[in-house]
Design an enzyme around this catalytic site. Structure first.
Site, PDB file in Angstrom:
ATOM      1  N   SER A  17      -9.770  -0.845  -1.552  1.00  0.00           N
ATOM      2  CA  SER A  17      -9.671   0.536  -1.842  1.00  0.00           C
ATOM      3  C   SER A  17     -10.043   1.252  -0.636  1.00  0.00           C
ATOM      4  CB  SER A  17     -10.493   0.921  -3.042  1.00  0.00           C
ATOM      5  OG  SER A  17     -10.519   2.321  -3.151  1.00  0.00           O
TER       6      SER A  17
ATOM      7  N   ASP B  97       0.883   3.126  -2.881  1.00  0.00           N
ATOM      8  CA  ASP B  97       1.575   4.181  -3.515  1.00  0.00           C
ATOM      9  C   ASP B  97       2.971   4.269  -3.714  1.00  0.00           C
ATOM     10  OD1 ASP B  97      -1.202   5.154  -4.125  1.00  0.00           O
ATOM     11  OD2 ASP B  97      -0.916   6.490  -2.364  1.00  0.00           O
TER      12      ASP B  97
ATOM     13  N   LYS C 291      -3.981   4.182 -11.247  1.00  0.00           N
ATOM     14  CA  LYS C 291      -3.523   5.130 -10.384  1.00  0.00           C
ATOM     15  C   LYS C 291      -3.575   6.431 -11.547  1.00  0.00           C
ATOM     16  CE  LYS C 291      -3.491   3.019  -6.432  1.00  0.00           C
ATOM     17  NZ  LYS C 291      -4.564   3.415  -5.591  1.00  0.00           N
TER      18      LYS C 291
ATOM     19  N   ARG D 255       0.759   2.651 -13.685  1.00  0.00           N
ATOM     20  CA  ARG D 255       2.251   2.854 -12.872  1.00  0.00           C
ATOM     21  C   ARG D 255       3.033   1.764 -13.103  1.00  0.00           C
ATOM     22  NH1 ARG D 255       0.526   5.957  -7.504  1.00  0.00           N
ATOM     23  NH2 ARG D 255       0.719   7.842  -8.148  1.00  0.00           N
TER      24      ARG D 255
ATOM     25  N   ARG E  27      -9.118  14.484   4.648  1.00  0.00           N
ATOM     26  CA  ARG E  27     -10.084  14.106   5.610  1.00  0.00           C
ATOM     27  C   ARG E  27     -10.192  15.190   6.356  1.00  0.00           C
ATOM     28  NH1 ARG E  27      -8.066   9.832   2.859  1.00  0.00           N
ATOM     29  NH2 ARG E  27      -8.901   7.804   2.964  1.00  0.00           N
TER      30      ARG E  27
HETATM   31  C1  S3P Z   1      -5.941   7.157  -0.821  1.00  0.00           C
HETATM   32  C2  S3P Z   1      -6.385   5.791  -1.112  1.00  0.00           C
HETATM   33  C3  S3P Z   1      -5.573   4.994  -2.185  1.00  0.00           C
HETATM   34  C4  S3P Z   1      -4.262   5.611  -2.713  1.00  0.00           C
HETATM   35  C5  S3P Z   1      -4.557   7.168  -2.547  1.00  0.00           C
HETATM   36  C6  S3P Z   1      -4.968   7.615  -1.444  1.00  0.00           C
HETATM   37  C7  S3P Z   1      -6.972   7.462   0.109  1.00  0.00           C
HETATM   38  O1  S3P Z   1      -6.313   4.800  -3.315  1.00  0.00           O
HETATM   39  O2  S3P Z   1      -3.735   5.362  -3.840  1.00  0.00           O
HETATM   40  O3  S3P Z   1      -3.355   7.826  -3.040  1.00  0.00           O
HETATM   41  O4  S3P Z   1      -6.410   8.598   0.767  1.00  0.00           O
HETATM   42  O5  S3P Z   1      -8.106   6.886   0.504  1.00  0.00           O
HETATM   43  P1  S3P Z   1      -7.311   3.580  -3.563  1.00  0.00           P
HETATM   44  O6  S3P Z   1      -8.404   3.651  -2.644  1.00  0.00           O
HETATM   45  O7  S3P Z   1      -7.476   3.890  -4.919  1.00  0.00           O
HETATM   46  O8  S3P Z   1      -6.494   2.493  -3.365  1.00  0.00           O
END
Ligand code: S3P
Length: 445
Positions: free
Chosen positions: A173, A326, A353, A357, A33
């Site tokens: 998500s 995660d 993922k 997993r 970001r």
């Molecule tokens: C993330 C959100 C998560 C996470 C990923 C990083 C992010 O994914 O598993 O490692 O930086 O927004 P999801 O949005 O698919 O849950």
């Protein structure tokens, strides 16, 4: 990228007590970001502590290809942004490697710019579902040509002006939420995301920090309504990225499991939307103390002092799942050494993922002597009560960094070494992992 690198097998074996003080690399979510928002600000941003992993490099390369100037100044990164609406047409495909976060968030950015771009990825990323972002971004007016099943490689044609939407997330998500909010940055009017279950809120915090107008309303049932006002102007920032709690999870769990260990993992980001693992480990009896609690770059941070602990199995409350989504692979390993049964449900998202997993961990854990039962949406683990696992097997990482690191931790508490068929994917999120673990006393060959 990890796809092209030759497989790098490595064995992890029973360790003497782990000791020492370490810090883990910068937070992956915040690093992505930081680059994206800095590239959309007008002027020069400075980023300290950026994760220098392959996933973040994929984001940096994409932002460069769309016009940002990204460089180094000593230990810090500098980004000269093009302004919201100012991204340029890339002259080649955007290569996303293994990184789902880069892909989904960048699809959001491109969706509201006059850009046509092709996204490609490695074998793992090319299996992951993109319809979850294609659907809302299509409603905003972008056009997608994905591979069958809504997968990469895919082409997107962004639109100006995009149409603001109100979208209720069908899956918990942060990537989908963030894709829509990033698309909303260059969309006239108010784009609204309704989040029934809270997920990591780095996008919200950072968008505000960069000067966007973003409001969050929290309803009594915990639903969050997030509104971003479009055609925003972002101001350049000085960002300090805290250490990644998802990376810290590996040395923390290793220290809990290896008898006699006493380790400090410093500078760990403990945003409540990310820190679920630490709450759950403490519920299981983990001796983890927070030292020097402070705020770094707008995020709560502490040093974690971790001592070997006998853990007890629990039923993990499903509300905490998004705040540790995660961390389940390494929690499965902790559960395999606990006394009694640990029940983990509500983990459907783990199946999409970097690998499936649940299936991959169940198979590998069984191969090294753990007792596990795979559920459609979770795992039940009957622990050894602290006794070492049998080990003595080679497990497949399936291009998944967190699988590789979880089985590395398992090797440290196994009678015979555990070989991971390929440690190369670890470079996506945790460069220096093997050296860090060796420095603490891990046996690696
Ligand atoms: C993330 C959100 C998560 C996470 C990923 C990083 C992010 O994914 O598993 O490692 O930086 O927004 P999801 O949005 O698919 O849950």
């Amino acid at each position: 990228m990890s796809q092209a690198a030759p497989p790098a097998p490595l064995a992890f074996a029973a360790a003497r007590p782990l000791s020492g003080a370490v810090t883990v690399p910068g937070d992956k979510s915040i690093s992505h970001r930081s680059l994206m928002l800095s590239a959309l600000a007008v002027g020069t941003s400075r980023i300290e502590g950026l994760l220098e992993g392959e996933d973040v490099h994929a984001t940096a390369a994409a932002m460069r290809a769309m016009g940002a100037t990204i460089g180094r100044d000593g230990d810090a990164w500098t980004v000269d942004g093009v302004g919201v609406g100012g991204l340029l047409q890339p002259d080649r495909a955007l290569e996303m490697g293994n990184s789902g976060t880069s892909t989904r968030l960048l699809l959001g950015l491109v969706a509201s710019h006059a850009i046509t771009a092709t996204f490609t990825g490695d074998a793992s990323l090319s299996k992951r579902p993109m319809n979850r972002v294609i659907e809302p971004l299509s409603a905003m007016g972008a056009e997608f040509t994905p591979s069958p099943g809504g997968r990469l490689p895919l082409m997107v044609r962004g639109i100006v002006p995009a149409v603001p939407i109100e979208y209720r997330l069908p899956v918990a998500s942060a990537q989908v939420k963030s894709a829509i909010l990033l698309a909303g940055l260059n969309t006239p009017g108010i784009t609204r995301v309704i989040e029934p279950v809270p997920t990591r809120d780095h996008s919200e915090r950072m968008l505000r920090g960069f000067g966007a107008t973003l409001d969050v309303e929290e309803l009594p049932d915990g639903t969050r309504i997030i509104e971003i006002t479009g055609e925003a102007e972002l101001k350049p920032q000085h960002i300090v990225v805290p250490g990644d709690p998802s990376s810290a999870a590996f040395p923390v769990v290793a220290a809990l499991l290896v008898p006699g260990s006493d380790v400090v993992v410093g500078n760990v980001g403990l945003n409540p939307t990310r820190a679920g693992l630490y709450t759950v480990l403490r519920m299981m009896g983990a001796d983890i103390t927070l030292e020097d609690e402070r705020v770094v770059g707008g995020e709560p941070v502490a040093d974690l002092r971790v001592r070997h602990s006998g853990l007890t199995g629990i039923e993990v409350p499903s509300e905490v799942v998004p705040s540790m989504v995660d961390e389940f692979p390494v929690l499965f390993v902790a559960a395999a050494l606990a006394s009694g049964r640990t029940v983990m449900r509500g983990l459907d998202e783990l199946r999409v993922k970097e690998s499936d997993r649940i299936a991959v961990m169940a198979e590998g854990l069984r191969a090294i002597g753990a007792r596990v039962e795979e559920l459609e949406d979770g795992l039940i683990v009957d622990g050894t009560g602290g006794a070492p696992l049998a080990g003595g097997a080679t497990v497949a990482a399936h291009l998944d960094h967190r699988i590789a690191m979880s089985f590395a931790v398992a090797g440290l508490v196994s009678r015979a070494a555990v070989t991971i068929d390929d440690m190369a994917p670890v470079a996506t999120s945790f460069p220096g992992f093997v050296e860090l673990m060796t420095g603490l006393g891990a046996e690696v060959r």
